[in-house]
Write an enzyme that holds these catalytic residues in place. Structure first.
Site, PDB file in Angstrom:
ATOM      1  N   ARG A 162      -9.854  17.912   8.916  1.00 28.07           N
ATOM      2  CA  ARG A 162      -9.632  16.456   8.860  1.00 28.07           C
ATOM      3  C   ARG A 162      -8.206  16.103   8.412  1.00 28.07           C
ATOM      4  O   ARG A 162      -7.670  16.697   7.486  1.00 28.07           O
ATOM      5  CB  ARG A 162     -10.619  15.810   7.884  1.00 28.07           C
ATOM      6  CG  ARG A 162     -10.271  14.344   7.684  1.00 28.07           C
ATOM      7  CD  ARG A 162     -11.300  13.556   7.005  1.00 28.07           C
ATOM      8  NE  ARG A 162     -11.811  14.173   5.806  1.00 28.07           N
ATOM      9  CZ  ARG A 162     -12.950  13.799   5.233  1.00 28.07           C
ATOM     10  NH1 ARG A 162     -13.668  12.848   5.769  1.00 28.07           N
ATOM     11  NH2 ARG A 162     -13.360  14.394   4.140  1.00 28.07           N
ATOM     12  N   ARG A 195      -6.846  15.449   2.716  1.00 23.48           N
ATOM     13  CA  ARG A 195      -7.406  14.982   1.442  1.00 23.48           C
ATOM     14  C   ARG A 195      -7.536  16.133   0.440  1.00 23.48           C
ATOM     15  O   ARG A 195      -7.894  17.248   0.801  1.00 23.48           O
ATOM     16  CB  ARG A 195      -8.789  14.362   1.689  1.00 23.48           C
ATOM     17  CG  ARG A 195      -8.698  12.929   2.135  1.00 23.48           C
ATOM     18  CD  ARG A 195      -9.991  12.355   2.600  1.00 23.48           C
ATOM     19  NE  ARG A 195     -11.167  12.683   1.810  1.00 23.48           N
ATOM     20  CZ  ARG A 195     -12.367  12.154   2.023  1.00 23.48           C
ATOM     21  NH1 ARG A 195     -12.526  11.272   3.010  1.00 23.48           N
ATOM     22  NH2 ARG A 195     -13.398  12.496   1.286  1.00 23.48           N
ATOM     23  N   ARG A 206     -19.145  18.975  -3.315  1.00 21.98           N
ATOM     24  CA  ARG A 206     -19.557  17.712  -2.649  1.00 21.98           C
ATOM     25  C   ARG A 206     -20.874  17.892  -1.905  1.00 21.98           C
ATOM     26  O   ARG A 206     -21.726  17.002  -1.928  1.00 21.98           O
ATOM     27  CB  ARG A 206     -18.456  17.252  -1.687  1.00 21.98           C
ATOM     28  CG  ARG A 206     -17.249  16.708  -2.414  1.00 21.98           C
ATOM     29  CD  ARG A 206     -16.030  16.659  -1.527  1.00 21.98           C
ATOM     30  NE  ARG A 206     -16.183  15.724  -0.441  1.00 21.98           N
ATOM     31  CZ  ARG A 206     -15.441  15.758   0.662  1.00 21.98           C
ATOM     32  NH1 ARG A 206     -14.524  16.687   0.820  1.00 21.98           N
ATOM     33  NH2 ARG A 206     -15.613  14.865   1.602  1.00 21.98           N
TER      34      ARG A 206
HETATM   35  P1  AP5 Z   1     -15.322  11.719   8.809  1.00 18.82           P
HETATM   36  O1  AP5 Z   1     -15.649  10.637   9.757  1.00 18.82           O
HETATM   37  O2  AP5 Z   1     -14.119  11.578   7.942  1.00 18.82           O
HETATM   38  O3  AP5 Z   1     -16.603  12.119   7.946  1.00 18.82           O
HETATM   39  P2  AP5 Z   1     -17.284  11.382   6.728  1.00 18.82           P
HETATM   40  O4  AP5 Z   1     -18.742  11.563   6.842  1.00 18.82           O
HETATM   41  O5  AP5 Z   1     -16.765   9.987   6.598  1.00 18.82           O
HETATM   42  O6  AP5 Z   1     -16.740  12.308   5.578  1.00 18.82           O
HETATM   43  P3  AP5 Z   1     -16.196  11.983   4.129  1.00 18.82           P
HETATM   44  O7  AP5 Z   1     -15.699  13.291   3.581  1.00 18.82           O
HETATM   45  O8  AP5 Z   1     -15.198  10.859   4.156  1.00 18.82           O
HETATM   46  O9  AP5 Z   1     -17.416  11.559   3.407  1.00 18.82           O
HETATM   47  P4  AP5 Z   1     -17.586  11.608   1.927  1.00 18.82           P
HETATM   48  O10 AP5 Z   1     -18.853  10.871   1.870  1.00 18.82           O
HETATM   49  O11 AP5 Z   1     -17.561  12.899   1.248  1.00 18.82           O
HETATM   50  O12 AP5 Z   1     -16.243  10.933   1.381  1.00 18.82           O
HETATM   51  P5  AP5 Z   1     -15.970   9.584   0.641  1.00 18.82           P
HETATM   52  O13 AP5 Z   1     -14.618   9.163   0.992  1.00 18.82           O
HETATM   53  O14 AP5 Z   1     -17.106   8.629   0.822  1.00 18.82           O
HETATM   54  O15 AP5 Z   1     -15.189  13.062   9.693  1.00 18.82           O
HETATM   55  C1  AP5 Z   1     -14.821  14.299   9.088  1.00 18.82           C
HETATM   56  C2  AP5 Z   1     -13.905  15.070  10.077  1.00 18.82           C
HETATM   57  O16 AP5 Z   1     -14.665  15.419  11.240  1.00 18.82           O
HETATM   58  C3  AP5 Z   1     -12.729  14.252  10.614  1.00 18.82           C
HETATM   59  O17 AP5 Z   1     -11.623  15.084  10.739  1.00 18.82           O
HETATM   60  C4  AP5 Z   1     -13.189  13.739  11.985  1.00 18.82           C
HETATM   61  O18 AP5 Z   1     -12.123  13.533  12.874  1.00 18.82           O
HETATM   62  C5  AP5 Z   1     -14.091  14.898  12.433  1.00 18.82           C
HETATM   63  N1  AP5 Z   1     -15.193  14.441  13.257  1.00 18.82           N
HETATM   64  C6  AP5 Z   1     -15.942  13.304  13.097  1.00 18.82           C
HETATM   65  N2  AP5 Z   1     -16.911  13.251  14.019  1.00 18.82           N
HETATM   66  C7  AP5 Z   1     -16.780  14.390  14.770  1.00 18.82           C
HETATM   67  C8  AP5 Z   1     -17.502  14.926  15.881  1.00 18.82           C
HETATM   68  N3  AP5 Z   1     -18.536  14.275  16.405  1.00 18.82           N
HETATM   69  N4  AP5 Z   1     -17.116  16.124  16.373  1.00 18.82           N
HETATM   70  C9  AP5 Z   1     -16.059  16.795  15.845  1.00 18.82           C
HETATM   71  N5  AP5 Z   1     -15.327  16.339  14.805  1.00 18.82           N
HETATM   72  C10 AP5 Z   1     -15.693  15.149  14.278  1.00 18.82           C
HETATM   73  O19 AP5 Z   1     -16.036  10.023  -0.896  1.00 18.82           O
HETATM   74  C11 AP5 Z   1     -15.057  10.850  -1.470  1.00 18.82           C
HETATM   75  C12 AP5 Z   1     -15.332  11.008  -2.948  1.00 18.82           C
HETATM   76  O20 AP5 Z   1     -15.242   9.717  -3.613  1.00 18.82           O
HETATM   77  C13 AP5 Z   1     -16.721  11.535  -3.343  1.00 18.82           C
HETATM   78  O21 AP5 Z   1     -16.767  12.935  -3.291  1.00 18.82           O
HETATM   79  C14 AP5 Z   1     -16.864  10.963  -4.758  1.00 18.82           C
HETATM   80  O22 AP5 Z   1     -16.114  11.722  -5.685  1.00 18.82           O
HETATM   81  C15 AP5 Z   1     -16.214   9.601  -4.638  1.00 18.82           C
HETATM   82  N6  AP5 Z   1     -17.191   8.562  -4.262  1.00 18.82           N
HETATM   83  C16 AP5 Z   1     -17.106   7.747  -3.177  1.00 18.82           C
HETATM   84  N7  AP5 Z   1     -18.135   6.910  -3.133  1.00 18.82           N
HETATM   85  C17 AP5 Z   1     -18.911   7.175  -4.211  1.00 18.82           C
HETATM   86  C18 AP5 Z   1     -20.134   6.662  -4.696  1.00 18.82           C
HETATM   87  N8  AP5 Z   1     -20.776   5.668  -4.045  1.00 18.82           N
HETATM   88  N9  AP5 Z   1     -20.668   7.198  -5.821  1.00 18.82           N
HETATM   89  C19 AP5 Z   1     -20.029   8.176  -6.479  1.00 18.82           C
HETATM   90  N10 AP5 Z   1     -18.868   8.721  -6.071  1.00 18.82           N
HETATM   91  C20 AP5 Z   1     -18.303   8.239  -4.945  1.00 18.82           C
END
Ligand code: AP5
Length: 269
Positions: A162, A195, A206
């Site tokens: 990513r 990231r 995670r």
């Molecule tokens: P992407 O679309 O970025 O995936 P995602 O599911 O959004 O992944 P994230 O890592 O952003 O989710 P997350 O929930 O861990 O992160 P968040 O920012 O919420 O796709 C991933 C990759 O795959 C990309 O490169 C994309 O191009 C590729 N891709 C997508 N679809 C594809 C396909 N079909 N085929 C091939 N490739 C594909 O959270 C980050 C951190 O913030 C957490 O760990 C935590 O510490 C904190 N946090 C955030 N929200 C909370 C909460 N509500 N409570 C507590 N902590 C929180």
């Protein structure tokens, strides 16, 4: 006004209550209010972006708020935000109270006439209950909760490749969804970065946090009659093509329910 002119800017969500969005989309009669569930890297952000282009509902990612805060200077970060960023770097969940304070501060985004697509929130039962109480209080019903499912080995490959735009937050993948010019964003020419929490040791933490705290929400929303399960295999467009009809079917039945209720109320009056 074209569809693109009407696209939400997310300023109020990313920068908090004092910031104002330049364009507030004119919402449909029944705004889309959607939650995306799924393990880290399953593709929630990618789908939120595709859905946003079609439905116009604003893409509200809690992870993006933390990452936007990380770009501010040390003096501008509150102690709670500094603590939150340390959790995030390790791949751990940020404490519920910090997350909920942040979401509540952005409560206007949940009331937005254009609707919302929540990505990364709620992530624990406590967050889901707080959100439910908040929405119920103001009669803001959810359209659906989409749960994306994918084998763990594919998730790790998606996270490892990513790249994210530091300006507009658009998401790419080095092999599956590369930008046209290496390391630059197709949309705004911003710089692409990897990231911090996409390092192997953070990815493991995670995925464990997801299984322990977030996966139980699938049952929570199934019981609430809101769950839509979608396979996250294939290309982003294929997944989107599976998601959209499910959402449209749900919205149509909510619409029919609402019309029926207003007819009942009219008859009782
Ligand atoms: P992407 O679309 O970025 O995936 P995602 O599911 O959004 O992944 P994230 O890592 O952003 O989710 P997350 O929930 O861990 O992160 P968040 O920012 O919420 O796709 C991933 C990759 O795959 C990309 O490169 C994309 O191009 C590729 N891709 C997508 N679809 C594809 C396909 N079909 N085929 C091939 N490739 C594909 O959270 C980050 C951190 O913030 C957490 O760990 C935590 O510490 C904190 N946090 C955030 N929200 C909370 C909460 N509500 N409570 C507590 N902590 C929180």
């Amino acid at each position: 006004m074209s569809v693109m002119d009407n696209k939400p800017t997310r300023v109020a969500w990313l920068h908090g209550a004092s910031a104002r969005c330049e364009t507030i989309p004119k919402g449909p009669f029944l705004p889309w209010r959607i939650i995306l569930l799924g393990a880290p890297g399953v593709g929630k952000g990618t789908q939120a972006d595709l859905l946003n282009a079609r439905l116009l509902a604003c893409h509200l990612s809690t992870g993006d708020v933390f990452r936007a805060a990380a770009t501010r200077s040390d003096d501008e970060q509150t102690p709670a935000m500094k603590e939150a960023l340390a959790y995030m770097r390790r791949g751990e969940l940020v404490p519920d109270s910090t997350v909920w304070d942040m979401v509540q501060e952005r409560g206007a985004c949940l009331h937005c006439a254009g609707g919302f697509i929540l990505d990364g929130f709620p992530r624990t039962r406590a967050q889901a209950v707080s959100l439910k109480q908040f929405l119920d209080k103001d009669g803001l019903g959810l359209t659906a909760v989409v749960s994306y499912e994918l084998p763990a080995c594919e998730i790790v490959a998606r996270l490892g490749g990513r790249r994210t735009c530091e300006t507009c937050k658009a998401v790419y993948h080095t092999t599956e969804r590369p930008s046209k010019v290496e390391a630059r964003c197709d949309r705004c020419d911003g710089k692409l970065f990897q990231r911090e929490d996409d390092r192997p040791e953070s990815i493991e933490v995670r995925l464990e946090a997801y299984e322990r705290s977030t996966a139980p929400l699938i049952e929570f929303y199934r019981k609430a009659g809101l769950l839509v399960q979608v396979s996250a295999t294939g290309t982003p467009e294929e997944i989107y093509d599976r998601t959209l009809p499910e959402l449209e079917t749900r919205r149509l039945s909510l619409f029919a329910e609402r019309m029926w209720m207003s007819e009942e109320n009219r008859r009782d009056a």
